[in-house]
Design a protein around this motif. Structure first.
Motif, PDB file in Angstrom:
ATOM      1  N   ALA A 196       0.809  -1.223   0.000  1.00  0.00           N
ATOM      2  CA  ALA A 196       0.000   0.000   0.000  1.00  0.00           C
ATOM      3  C   ALA A 196       0.837   1.264   0.000  1.00  0.00           C
ATOM      4  O   ALA A 196       0.332   2.335  -0.351  1.00  0.00           O
ATOM      5  CB  ALA A 196      -0.931   0.012   1.210  1.00  0.00           C
ATOM      6  N   THR A 197       2.103   1.157   0.394  1.00  0.00           N
ATOM      7  CA  THR A 197       2.911   2.370   0.542  1.00  0.00           C
ATOM      8  C   THR A 197       4.200   2.358  -0.272  1.00  0.00           C
ATOM      9  O   THR A 197       4.734   3.418  -0.589  1.00  0.00           O
ATOM     10  CB  THR A 197       3.293   2.584   2.022  1.00  0.00           C
ATOM     11  N   VAL A 198       4.707   1.191  -0.604  1.00  0.00           N
ATOM     12  CA  VAL A 198       5.970   1.103  -1.337  1.00  0.00           C
ATOM     13  C   VAL A 198       5.720   0.967  -2.836  1.00  0.00           C
ATOM     14  O   VAL A 198       6.217   1.757  -3.630  1.00  0.00           O
ATOM     15  CB  VAL A 198       6.831  -0.075  -0.827  1.00  0.00           C
ATOM     16  N   ILE A 199       4.940  -0.049  -3.230  1.00  0.00           N
ATOM     17  CA  ILE A 199       4.639  -0.233  -4.647  1.00  0.00           C
ATOM     18  C   ILE A 199       3.369   0.540  -5.014  1.00  0.00           C
ATOM     19  O   ILE A 199       2.490   0.714  -4.175  1.00  0.00           O
ATOM     20  CB  ILE A 199       4.484  -1.730  -5.002  1.00  0.00           C
ATOM     21  N   TRP A 285      12.558  -0.101  -1.483  1.00  0.00           N
ATOM     22  CA  TRP A 285      11.663   1.056  -1.546  1.00  0.00           C
ATOM     23  C   TRP A 285      12.279   2.152  -2.424  1.00  0.00           C
ATOM     24  O   TRP A 285      11.622   2.707  -3.310  1.00  0.00           O
ATOM     25  CB  TRP A 285      11.397   1.574  -0.135  1.00  0.00           C
ATOM     26  N   ALA A 286      13.556   2.452  -2.179  1.00  0.00           N
ATOM     27  CA  ALA A 286      14.235   3.484  -2.965  1.00  0.00           C
ATOM     28  C   ALA A 286      14.307   3.085  -4.440  1.00  0.00           C
ATOM     29  O   ALA A 286      14.125   3.923  -5.326  1.00  0.00           O
ATOM     30  CB  ALA A 286      15.639   3.716  -2.406  1.00  0.00           C
ATOM     31  N   LEU A 287      14.557   1.795  -4.695  1.00  0.00           N
ATOM     32  CA  LEU A 287      14.633   1.323  -6.072  1.00  0.00           C
ATOM     33  C   LEU A 287      13.289   1.454  -6.778  1.00  0.00           C
ATOM     34  O   LEU A 287      13.209   1.943  -7.915  1.00  0.00           O
ATOM     35  CB  LEU A 287      15.092  -0.137  -6.093  1.00  0.00           C
ATOM     36  N   VAL A 288      12.228   1.039  -6.113  1.00  0.00           N
ATOM     37  CA  VAL A 288      10.887   1.113  -6.700  1.00  0.00           C
ATOM     38  C   VAL A 288      10.518   2.554  -7.025  1.00  0.00           C
ATOM     39  O   VAL A 288       9.964   2.848  -8.096  1.00  0.00           O
ATOM     40  CB  VAL A 288       9.849   0.484  -5.752  1.00  0.00           C
ATOM     41  N   HIS A 289      10.829   3.464  -6.118  1.00  0.00           N
ATOM     42  CA  HIS A 289      10.464   4.866  -6.318  1.00  0.00           C
ATOM     43  C   HIS A 289      11.312   5.553  -7.381  1.00  0.00           C
ATOM     44  O   HIS A 289      10.976   6.649  -7.825  1.00  0.00           O
ATOM     45  CB  HIS A 289      10.563   5.619  -4.985  1.00  0.00           C
ATOM     46  N   SER A 290      12.396   4.908  -7.787  1.00  0.00           N
ATOM     47  CA  SER A 290      13.226   5.480  -8.852  1.00  0.00           C
ATOM     48  C   SER A 290      12.765   5.043 -10.241  1.00  0.00           C
ATOM     49  O   SER A 290      13.238   5.560 -11.244  1.00  0.00           O
ATOM     50  CB  SER A 290      14.692   5.064  -8.650  1.00  0.00           C
ATOM     51  N   LEU A 291      11.834   4.087 -10.285  1.00  0.00           N
ATOM     52  CA  LEU A 291      11.349   3.554 -11.566  1.00  0.00           C
ATOM     53  C   LEU A 291      10.008   4.167 -11.944  1.00  0.00           C
ATOM     54  O   LEU A 291       9.227   4.553 -11.073  1.00  0.00           O
ATOM     55  CB  LEU A 291      11.190   2.034 -11.467  1.00  0.00           C
ATOM     56  N   PRO A 292       9.692   4.242 -13.222  1.00  0.00           N
ATOM     57  CA  PRO A 292       8.351   4.690 -13.641  1.00  0.00           C
ATOM     58  C   PRO A 292       7.300   3.728 -13.105  1.00  0.00           C
ATOM     59  O   PRO A 292       7.515   2.509 -13.066  1.00  0.00           O
ATOM     60  CB  PRO A 292       8.429   4.635 -15.174  1.00  0.00           C
ATOM     61  N   GLU A 293       6.148   4.257 -12.710  1.00  0.00           N
ATOM     62  CA  GLU A 293       5.116   3.421 -12.114  1.00  0.00           C
ATOM     63  C   GLU A 293       4.645   2.316 -13.051  1.00  0.00           C
ATOM     64  O   GLU A 293       4.332   1.211 -12.606  1.00  0.00           O
ATOM     65  CB  GLU A 293       3.929   4.288 -11.674  1.00  0.00           C
ATOM     66  N   TRP A 294       4.581   2.597 -14.351  1.00  0.00           N
ATOM     67  CA  TRP A 294       4.059   1.594 -15.276  1.00  0.00           C
ATOM     68  C   TRP A 294       4.952   0.357 -15.313  1.00  0.00           C
ATOM     69  O   TRP A 294       4.457  -0.770 -15.508  1.00  0.00           O
ATOM     70  CB  TRP A 294       3.874   2.178 -16.676  1.00  0.00           C
ATOM     71  N   ILE A 295       6.245   0.545 -15.097  1.00  0.00           N
ATOM     72  CA  ILE A 295       7.163  -0.603 -15.074  1.00  0.00           C
ATOM     73  C   ILE A 295       6.903  -1.456 -13.835  1.00  0.00           C
ATOM     74  O   ILE A 295       6.843  -2.685 -13.916  1.00  0.00           O
ATOM     75  CB  ILE A 295       8.636  -0.127 -15.102  1.00  0.00           C
TER      76      ILE A 295
END
Length: 315
Positions: A196-199, A285-295
């Motif tokens: 709910a908060t990371v992805i 968390w940092a890695l996920v937030h560095s990627l475009p959401e669609w990926i």
């Protein structure tokens, strides 16, 4: 040396000077953020939890993260109120903790979060009356048995998800808060989820993820409401932990054991209103937030569909 560098920069076009300055401050910000991460993750001392009160109440303490928290809090010298639905498992945990921490007082409350909540909360209120409840760990929760599209979620599962994950945590918190407000101290930890908060999305687990988003917002609002009353409220949002709720039953580099998670979780109590306490989870968390959401959406859907196929083959 410094003067010659400054003179050289001054001779550059204004747009180049702006870009260099922007790059410098960006790198400086990144470096300072890294230093802060190292400090809060590895060096910052945990708070003395006994200052909040001599008792801790834990929901869902018979397995996984809740059980690990119970043992860790007992090691810190806190007396415990254990709230769970299975009296035999509650007694097993009670005896196991008593064998290691003989001086600890333990009370148990039998409560089925998918059953009569009002009756269960009434029993909690009876047991905690007069007790100095300083720490509340809202850990009880349920998820899907396997990945499902929303139209496949049956009424019982849908109702249980909302009742246990939303209504249950709300009513238990409401029952414990008056004592903390009267004493002007306390710490409330609500176990949320990285879904709910990371992805950005958790397809095929939509209702579960949505209930955890409620916990995140609920926690943030209470953090603001009760901060001046001396009560610290926090939502901990772990990613995968090796418990019965997830498919990873063995711990690994990115999947801590319940014990490993609880040790990290205790060190964060009383600080940020939202956190992912385990250090490798924060890297993800940092890695996920560095990627475009669609990926991330594409990867998560692919992963959930694969899990669904595996689980359905076992039925």
């Amino acid at each position: 040396m410094a003067e010659s560098i400054l003179e050289h920069l001054k001779s550059e076009p204004s747009w180049a000077f702006f870009l260099i300055t922007f790059a410098f401050f960006s790198l400086l910000t990144l470096f300072l953020s890294f230093l802060r991460w190292v400090y809060v993750t590895f060096l910052r001392p945990g708070k003395n939890l006994k200052k909040y009160g001599s008792w801790a109440l834990i929901t869902g303490p018979t397995d996984g993260i809740g059980k690990a928290f119970a043992f860790q809090l007992a090691d810190k010298g806190l007396n415990l109120v254990l709230v769970g639905r299975n009296p035999d498992k509650l007694n097993e945990v009670l005896e196991a903790i008593k064998s290691k921490s003989r001086s600890i007082q333990i009370e148990t409350v039998v409560m089925d979060f998918a059953g009569d909540l009002n009756d269960g909360v009434s029993r909690i209120k009876e047991v905690i009356q007069g007790l100095d409840i300083g720490v509340l760990i809202n850990n009880a929760g349920i998820s899907y048995p396997y990945a499902r599209f929303l139209h496949e979620v049956d009424d019982k599962l849908l109702n249980d998800l909302i009742k246990v994950n939303v209504e249950g945590i709300t009513k238990v918190t409401q029952a414990v808060l008056p004592g903390m407000v009267a004493r002007k101290r306390g710490a409330i930890v609500n176990i949320g989820s990285g879904s709910a908060t990371v992805i950005p999305s958790d397809p095929l687990y939509s209702v579960y993820s949505a209930t955890k988003a409620y916990i995140d917002q609920f926690s943030r609002c209470l953090y603001v409401e009760y901060k001046k009353s001396g009560i610290d409220v926090q939502c901990q949002a772990p990613l995968y932990v090796a418990t019965k709720m997830v498919r990873f039953r063995r711990s690994s580099f990115f999947v801590p054991s319940p014990d490993g998670y609880a040790r990290a979780g205790l060190r964060w109590i009383g600080y940020e209103p939202r956190c992912t306490p385990y250090w490798t989870h924060s890297i993800l968390w940092a890695l996920v937030h560095s990627l475009p959401e669609w990926i991330v959406d594409w990867w998560r859907l692919k992963s959930c569909l694969k899990t669904r196929k595996t689980e359905l083959s076992k039925i």
